[in-house]
Design an enzyme around this catalytic site. Structure first.
Site, PDB file in Angstrom:
ATOM      1  N   GLU A  28       0.870  -1.159   0.000  1.00  0.00           N
ATOM      2  CA  GLU A  28       0.000   0.000   0.000  1.00  0.00           C
ATOM      3  C   GLU A  28       0.917   1.222   0.000  1.00  0.00           C
ATOM      4  O   GLU A  28       1.825   1.298   0.830  1.00  0.00           O
ATOM      5  CB  GLU A  28      -0.866  -0.026   1.272  1.00  0.00           C
ATOM      6  CG  GLU A  28      -1.964   0.986   1.223  1.00  0.00           C
ATOM      7  CD  GLU A  28      -2.842   0.987   2.481  1.00  0.00           C
ATOM      8  OE1 GLU A  28      -2.789   0.037   3.286  1.00  0.00           O
ATOM      9  OE2 GLU A  28      -3.585   1.970   2.623  1.00  0.00           O
ATOM     10  N   ARG A  59       5.971 -13.450   8.845  1.00  0.00           N
ATOM     11  CA  ARG A  59       6.614 -12.167   8.586  1.00  0.00           C
ATOM     12  C   ARG A  59       7.937 -12.086   9.318  1.00  0.00           C
ATOM     13  O   ARG A  59       8.201 -12.832  10.253  1.00  0.00           O
ATOM     14  CB  ARG A  59       5.696 -11.020   8.971  1.00  0.00           C
ATOM     15  CG  ARG A  59       5.331 -10.934  10.442  1.00  0.00           C
ATOM     16  CD  ARG A  59       4.606  -9.629  10.741  1.00  0.00           C
ATOM     17  NE  ARG A  59       3.588  -9.309   9.751  1.00  0.00           N
ATOM     18  CZ  ARG A  59       3.504  -8.118   9.138  1.00  0.00           C
ATOM     19  NH1 ARG A  59       4.328  -7.155   9.407  1.00  0.00           N
ATOM     20  NH2 ARG A  59       2.563  -7.908   8.245  1.00  0.00           N
ATOM     21  N   LYS A 117       4.675   0.144  11.181  1.00  0.00           N
ATOM     22  CA  LYS A 117       4.594   1.436  10.492  1.00  0.00           C
ATOM     23  C   LYS A 117       4.257   2.556  11.477  1.00  0.00           C
ATOM     24  O   LYS A 117       4.796   3.650  11.387  1.00  0.00           O
ATOM     25  CB  LYS A 117       3.503   1.350   9.417  1.00  0.00           C
ATOM     26  CG  LYS A 117       4.022   1.638   8.016  1.00  0.00           C
ATOM     27  CD  LYS A 117       2.924   1.430   6.979  1.00  0.00           C
ATOM     28  CE  LYS A 117       3.441   0.551   5.854  1.00  0.00           C
ATOM     29  NZ  LYS A 117       2.381   0.151   4.935  1.00  0.00           N
TER      30      LYS A 117
HETATM   31  P1  ATP Z   1       0.114  -1.963   6.788  1.00  0.00           P
HETATM   32  O1  ATP Z   1       0.074  -1.979   8.266  1.00  0.00           O
HETATM   33  O2  ATP Z   1       0.018  -0.603   6.213  1.00  0.00           O
HETATM   34  O3  ATP Z   1      -0.739  -2.985   6.111  1.00  0.00           O
HETATM   35  P2  ATP Z   1       2.322  -3.578   5.882  1.00  0.00           P
HETATM   36  O4  ATP Z   1       3.632  -3.607   6.570  1.00  0.00           O
HETATM   37  O5  ATP Z   1       1.490  -4.802   5.811  1.00  0.00           O
HETATM   38  O6  ATP Z   1       1.602  -2.370   6.550  1.00  0.00           O
HETATM   39  P3  ATP Z   1       2.023  -3.357   3.033  1.00  0.00           P
HETATM   40  O7  ATP Z   1       2.357  -2.196   2.193  1.00  0.00           O
HETATM   41  O8  ATP Z   1       0.616  -3.791   3.064  1.00  0.00           O
HETATM   42  O9  ATP Z   1       2.556  -2.987   4.457  1.00  0.00           O
HETATM   43  O10 ATP Z   1       2.961  -4.603   2.707  1.00  0.00           O
HETATM   44  C1  ATP Z   1       3.302  -5.026   1.418  1.00  0.00           C
HETATM   45  C2  ATP Z   1       3.735  -6.460   1.450  1.00  0.00           C
HETATM   46  O11 ATP Z   1       4.853  -6.631   2.298  1.00  0.00           O
HETATM   47  C3  ATP Z   1       2.631  -7.359   1.957  1.00  0.00           C
HETATM   48  O12 ATP Z   1       2.476  -8.446   1.060  1.00  0.00           O
HETATM   49  C4  ATP Z   1       3.113  -7.818   3.299  1.00  0.00           C
HETATM   50  O13 ATP Z   1       2.709  -9.126   3.549  1.00  0.00           O
HETATM   51  C5  ATP Z   1       4.638  -7.706   3.180  1.00  0.00           C
HETATM   52  N1  ATP Z   1       5.238  -7.427   4.486  1.00  0.00           N
HETATM   53  C6  ATP Z   1       4.984  -6.374   5.287  1.00  0.00           C
HETATM   54  N2  ATP Z   1       5.671  -6.474   6.442  1.00  0.00           N
HETATM   55  C7  ATP Z   1       6.392  -7.619   6.375  1.00  0.00           C
HETATM   56  C8  ATP Z   1       7.301  -8.298   7.265  1.00  0.00           C
HETATM   57  N3  ATP Z   1       7.623  -7.821   8.467  1.00  0.00           N
HETATM   58  N4  ATP Z   1       7.855  -9.467   6.841  1.00  0.00           N
HETATM   59  C9  ATP Z   1       7.556  -9.959   5.636  1.00  0.00           C
HETATM   60  N5  ATP Z   1       6.699  -9.393   4.759  1.00  0.00           N
HETATM   61  C10 ATP Z   1       6.117  -8.229   5.113  1.00  0.00           C
END
Ligand code: ATP
Ligand code: MG
Length: 601
Positions: A61, A296, A306
């Site tokens: 996002e 994750r 975030k």
């Molecule tokens: P939000 O809280 O805004 O949803 P987010 O960290 O999930 O934050 P996104 O932009 O939705 O951010 O994430 C993009 C991709 O990165 C998603 O597919 C998510 O699964 C992956 N991702 C985010 N954080 C991690 C993490 N700590 N480890 C592995 N993958 C991650």
């Protein structure tokens, strides 16, 4: 002739690779057709056989900067596509109008490319925006209403919440669940036309309010939000929800393996329900994408949330999104962490389905491994003290030579001027040596690395008793690389820079931003009422700025050029603050892990 780069390690097997291998072996996706861009079943069916064996996607996002955790997801999704003859789509999940900005889109694209990946494949760009699918998503919603699979709910948010039930209690049907198709269509069209205020109605999927899985209790597909969108402007006042958008976007893009983090496991039945309905209505191409979940990245000493990152930036605990101490990828890049180091890290930690914590030292070690291979050696005196060679002629210069890289002799040697006055590290002299100290003290003999052997004869002090200069005498026949050099055996081997030639530079010594493995978590022995804030665990020594004396060649370092400063660690010329001819250096990582002993909570 330079040696060929070492072969990358073979990718470790993991459960997602196994799934893909099995799918390729069974030909599960072999007959898909692809019209060259995202599209409905009819459009895709009119296309040619899909040249991509697999399609994955990375769907951030655009509401912030990417962090170390995203690097894991990027390496996984783009890496799988590369390894299996496919493509990874760079998709922006931009369905939330109020939080998204072009600045973040640009930052994300730059970070993915910096990590070494791209979305150009089979003669086309695969950069997509979920907001481009708004017309399809809307049309599909009308088809679902007509099929009796969606309805307009006019309850307030509180009423909806009250009827949703809990983990242990089933939900209750909305009083609006029985609306006729005609009434639903009429209301939904008027929602789109802007006749209602935010929150007046929502569109819900009609699944099952009794389901043990809360995600299946008539999830919301659309909400009214009179807000300006960063790409579609004011064209829409209703916006689709994540769960409604995500799977449909995957299917429109012919994605085969949709890989996400574990918290979406409970959303998978909804993902499948929706795509299967739309495929049955002839709207989505088949075979449908499948969702797979992995754990994750959690890193000790690091916060990846975030919300916390925003707080660190907005409250000024760090200097901005690209502060080298932040776990953002822009910060990492400025710090001197490398894309190769991140790819090695992703490979090494692997992919699994169980949540676990990785120690920060694992990431740092990956950076060291790559930098050890890639970075040329240079000499830097971080805490300078003057050494005067009293029997060396004033104004004379002896040119010494130092290898640029001990692992790569083909990179040659560089000249280092040796003069009467040199800078050495303050800690390399002790007037009264402690036990086991083999460096400079009166009467002791050491080698000045790549230069001459010297014997310490004493020191000068100021009125307060501080040592301001050390004295020594050199042996003219001891120069490194000359036949006489081997006659001298010394235990100490010190680095130095000629005072007359040195480049005095700002060097920033970065360390971990948090001094505790789990910032903000309770500690053993905390009284029950004690609440910790993650900010309490900020490391007060996460940044030290020094004026160092560097060997003259470092004046020419290009922004982002990395070096090993011998005995100190790996440093990078800052990409923003380095003026031409006056680079500023950031420490990426020390030579050895200094945290292992401190890690005990
Ligand atoms: P939000 O809280 O805004 O949803 P987010 O960290 O999930 O934050 P996104 O932009 O939705 O951010 O994430 C993009 C991709 O990165 C998603 O597919 C998510 O699964 C992956 N991702 C985010 N954080 C991690 C993490 N700590 N480890 C592995 N993958 C991650
Ligand atoms: Mg997310």
């Amino acid at each position: 002739m330079s040696k060929p780069p070492p072969a990358p390690p073979a990718p470790a097997a993991n459960f997602i690779r196994n799934v893909i291998e099995a799918d390729l072996a069974s030909g599960a996706y072999a007959d898909r057709r692809w019209c060259g861009k995202p599209g409905t079943a009819a459009q895709q069916q009119a296309g040619a056989p899909d040249p991509a064996k697999v399609r994955t996607r990375f769907p951030p996002e655009p509401n912030g900067y990417l962090h170390y955790g995203h690097a894991k997801s990027i390496c996984l999704n783009f890496g799988l596509a590369r390894d299996f003859g496919g493509v990874c789509h760079m998709r922006f999940d931009d369905t939330n109008p109020t939080r998204e900005e072009q600045e973040y889109v640009d930052g994300i694209l730059e970070a993915v490319q910096w990590l070494g990946f791209g979305w150009q494949a089979f003669g086309a760009s695969h950069q997509y925006f979920a907001s481009d699918y708004f017309p399809w998503l809307y049309e599909f919603a009308e088809r679902l209403i007509e099929a009796g699979d969606a309805y307009v709910d006019s309850q307030s948010a509180e009423e909806m919440r009250a009827r949703r039930g809990t983990l242990t209690q089933t939900g209750e049907d909305s009083p609006y669940r029985g609306r006729s198709v005609a009434e639903n269509l009429d209301l939904f069209r008027r929602m789109k036309a802007g006749e209602f205020a935010d929150g007046a109605h929502v569109l819900r999927l009609k699944i099952d309010m009794q389901s043990p899985n809360i995600n299946l209790r008539d999830p919301v597909a659309y909400r009214i939000r009179h807000a300006h969108h960063h790409r579609t402007g004011d064209a829409w006042c209703i916006y689709p929800m994540y769960d409604y958008t995500h799977g449909v976007s995957d299917a429109l893009e012919n994605v085969t393996h949709s890989i996400c983090t574990l918290e979406f496991e409970d959303h998978r039945p909804l993902y499948d329900w929706l795509n299967e309905k739309l495929a049955a209505l002839g709207l989505l191409n088949t075979p449908l994408p499948r969702q797979y979940e992995f754990s994750r990245l959690n890193l000790s000493y690091v916060v990846l949330s975030k919300r916390k990152l925003i707080q660190l930036v907005e409250e000024g605990h760090v200097a901005g999104w690209d502060d080298p101490r932040l776990p953002t990828l822009v910060g990492a890049r400025r710090r001197g962490f490398t894309a190769e180091g991140f790819r090695l890290f992703a490979e090494r930690i692997g992919v699994s389905k169980s949540d676990s914590w990785i120690d920060m030292s694992v990431l740092e070690e990956c950076m060291r491994e790559h930098l050890n291979e890639a970075a040329e050696r240079r000499v830097a005196v971080l805490d300078p003290l003057k050494l005067i060679i009293t029997n060396f002629a004033e104004g004379a210069v002896e040119t010494c030579q130092a290898p640029n890289h001990p692992l790569h002799p083909e990179l040659g040697k560089r000249d280092m001027p040796f003069t009467r006055e040199l800078w050495i590290e303050r800690e390399d002299f002790q007037e009264v040596p402690e036990r086991g100290f083999h460096r400079l003290y009166p009467g002791n003999t050491v080698r000045l690395r790549y230069g001459f052997v010297v014997t310490c004869t004493g020191c000068e002090k100021d009125a307060a008793g501080n040592v301001v200069a050390v004295h020594a005498e050199y042996f003219a026949d001891s120069k490194s690389g000359t036949p006489g050099a081997d006659n001298y055996k010394t235990k100490g081997n010190l680095h130095w820079v000629s005072v007359a030639h040195a480049y005095a530079a700002t060097v920033r010594l970065y360390d971990r931003l948090f001094a505790h493995p789990t910032p903000g978590a309770r500690r053993a022995g905390d009284p029950p009422e004690r609440e910790r804030d993650f900010l309490e665990d900020i490391n007060p020594d996460s940044l030290r700025v020094v004026t160092a004396q560097l060997e003259p060649l470092l004046r020419d370092a290009a922004p982002e050029q990395c070096f090993q400063f011998e005995r100190h660690g790996y440093f990078v010329a800052d990409r923003h603050d380095s003026q031409s001819g006056a680079p500023v250096f950031n420490r990426a990582v020390t030579l050895k892990d200094g945290w292992a002993q401190r890690s005990q909570p």
